[in-house]
Design a protein around this motif. Sequence first.
Motif, short mmCIF file in Angstrom:
data_model
loop_
_atom_site.label_atom_id
_atom_site.label_comp_id
_atom_site.label_asym_id
_atom_site.label_seq_id
_atom_site.Cartn_x
_atom_site.Cartn_y
_atom_site.Cartn_z
N GLU A 1 48.84 12.99 37.06
CA GLU A 1 49.92 13.29 36.02
C GLU A 1 50.42 12.19 35.04
O GLU A 1 50.46 12.29 34.03
N LEU A 2 50.80 11.06 35.87
CA LEU A 2 51.22 10.04 34.91
C LEU A 2 50.00 9.40 34.42
O LEU A 2 50.48 8.72 32.98
N ASP A 3 48.64 9.50 34.62
CA ASP A 3 47.79 9.11 33.56
C ASP A 3 47.64 9.90 32.38
O ASP A 3 46.70 9.91 31.63
N GLY A 4 48.32 11.38 32.53
CA GLY A 4 48.30 12.19 31.59
C GLY A 4 47.28 13.39 31.77
O GLY A 4 46.61 13.92 30.83
N GLY B 1 45.76 16.67 32.57
CA GLY B 1 46.55 18.09 32.50
C GLY B 1 45.90 18.91 33.81
O GLY B 1 45.41 18.55 34.68
N ALA B 2 46.35 20.34 33.76
CA ALA B 2 46.15 21.24 34.91
C ALA B 2 44.67 21.27 35.10
O ALA B 2 44.06 21.19 36.28
N TRP B 3 43.75 21.57 34.08
CA TRP B 3 42.43 21.67 34.37
C TRP B 3 41.68 20.49 34.93
O TRP B 3 40.97 20.60 35.91
N HIS B 4 42.07 19.31 34.27
CA HIS B 4 41.59 18.14 34.84
C HIS B 4 42.00 17.79 36.09
O HIS B 4 41.07 17.23 36.92
N ARG B 5 43.22 18.21 36.76
CA ARG B 5 43.66 17.88 38.09
C ARG B 5 42.73 18.76 39.02
O ARG B 5 42.08 18.46 40.00
N LEU B 6 42.47 20.07 38.32
CA LEU B 6 41.65 20.90 39.09
C LEU B 6 40.35 20.34 39.30
O LEU B 6 39.69 20.25 40.23
N ARG B 7 39.64 20.30 38.32
CA ARG B 7 38.36 19.57 38.10
C ARG B 7 37.97 18.42 38.88
O ARG B 7 37.02 18.21 39.30
#
Lengths: 316, 451
Positions: A215-218, A220-226
Amino acid sequence: MTTTPTSTVPAPVPAKQPAARPVTVRRKWTEHGLVFIAPFFLTYALFLLWPLVSGIGMSLRSDNITGEGGEFVGFDNYAEALQDPNVWSSLWNTIWFTILSTVPLVLTGLVMALLSHHLRFVQWLWRLSWFAPFLLPSGVIGLLFLWVIYPSDFGFADQLLAWFGLHPGIGWLTDERYAMLSIVLATVWWTVGFNFLLYLAALQSIPQHLYEAAELDGAGAWHRLRHITIPMLRRTTGVVLVLQILASLKIFDQVYIMTGGGPDDSTRPILQYVYQSGFTGYRIGYASAVSYLFFALIVIVSLVQLRLSQRKGESA
Amino acid sequence: MNDERYEPRLTRRKLIAATGAAASAVALGAAGCAAPSFGAEGRTRLRYWHLFGGGDGANMTALVDAFAKEHTGIELEATQLQWGTPYYTKLGMAGAGGRAPEVAVLHLARLAGFGPGRLLDPFDLDRLSELGVGADQFPEEIFKRGAVDGKQYAIPLDTHPMVLYYNTDVCEKAGLLGDGGKLQPISSAREFTDALRAAKKVTGVPAVTAETTGPDCITPWRLFATFYSQMGGTVLSADGRRLTLDDAKAMEVLDFMAGLTTDGLMVRRVDYPGSIGVFNAGKTAFHLNGEWEVSTFTAAKLPFSMTRVPALFGRPTAQADCHSFVLPHQEGRSEAATEAAHAFVAWMLQHSVDWAKGGHVPAYLPTLEDPAYLELEPQSEYRSVIDDVALDQPAWFAGSASQMWIQLGAVFSGVLTGSRTPSNALREAKKRLRKLLDTPDPLGSAGGGAA
């Protein structure tokens, strides 16, 4: 393991050999632990190992269901089974069911786990309601689902659809185009809770700091999931897939209750054919041979999956 | 209601049924271990197994109770098992172990596959005639089917043919009723389809319904066997060893069956309970089924009657099977138990008027002439069919709930629902029959004949 007296006693006095002797005797006795596992092992041997062995014996004979008569026929039963179109068609039904059911069972389990993991209110309700069907026996599921989709045109499902102005007129179980799909639908609803639970446990064990860093690196929700959640779930996915494929290959109860294998044998799984050969056709020898062919298939699938999952584990 | 097939209604209750079956199996197991014959206080113990559920079950229980009341010297234990495969599996295994009940029910067309002489003991005809039951009191053809190698292994109780149910209101409106409110005679396939069209014109819905699909769907086979036998065709040779299916005749029947649904005269996709429900709803003129649903429609107060399946293809025959009594094999059958079993069978036949209420046509001819039977309406309407019933040829895989019925039922189901063409179905049916013929009889041929 480490708290048994055998391992703790000799440690402080390793030099005193003579005194250790009676201890050695005791060590053998408990280390093998035969006495402790005996009750389980006997049951296991009696109800699993022995039937396995005697089943092989039966498959080489022309025994009927009464267990008398019959003679040694070598591999005749196997040769007949390999040429029997019913074996192949029902085997295909089993495999087709496995393909149709595994994908939605894994995906739905994952989606439900993600949802209930992220939903912050009445979590217990989601968990309970998604897992509850799994606790019911197959007989109950079969009957419940029959009442949902049966009879066509005025069953619960059709009435619900009619509410939305839909009158599909689907012969849920009486039309060979839909019968297998209906069984898949019932099975997904029934057993998805187990996959859901495995995924949920895995989700909860993903360290929170990974997400915080991302999250600190920016991200988003989709990228965190992926890039975090799904890779971290890889091992669980492997386990879920293995268990699911093996469970789906064993399909019998729902079909037996819901369609009896029909219409025109289009949903009859191989296990039902084994049942029919043995108990309707009285040919226990032949039924055993067919079931061992199927057993061989299951062993092969398991070995392939074991190999695949080991490789995955190494590279991860 | 229906004892004649796996009922989807029962299937849905499989859980309960399975529990019940398990319970009774335990009970039977316990009973089976004891030496046969003498019960408490020196009374003769008579164990009787049957497979009658629904309305038949109630009728049978009443008969059994009445028998027990009249015969205080006999300790009668009647056990009802689940119809079809579960019943035959248990009966066969009990017979193989020599721990069978003293008397049991068997479908006559299954006799050939049930190890007569090994799993079944023969009746003593002299003893039966002392009790007032003789071979001449049965239709010859049916009684003969109970004999193997000159010994009588089965005594027929009834026959249960395919019949035609008709809704009297709908048929009247369609002008199909003649004198006395009975269906006008139909004597060809053409006349039958004309009648269906006339009825459809009145109601706007398909005029006939029968089970066309569903679990263990058998009716399509019954329909085929009925019409095919009307042409004089046989599926197997008289000894049940060769395939004698006549392609041209079979194709004519299958084309006719396919035409019924394609032309919208017959409900295309309906399972067994569905077909009962459709006819019960009162808008469908005809229903083709065995006669055993008579109490269902009577209880529903439906305006209906029944008649024989019309002769659409020449002869007036109808597919049928018969319930019969057998003596499962026992090691050391006692004299008293044998006596009691014979007395029971004779008494049942002589009281089969009460049995006929469920729709079955009594095989015991004196009952057929009994005024009490003739008064039964509509059960006595189709009684003459008893001389024209078409039973399967004797083969181990034939008879009620058999491999042949289930396998061919599935194939011919496709003809009615449209998933198979008639020629495809015929090819597949022959393939399956050949496979059955190639498979040795699993119960009969196995070693050590005791006969």
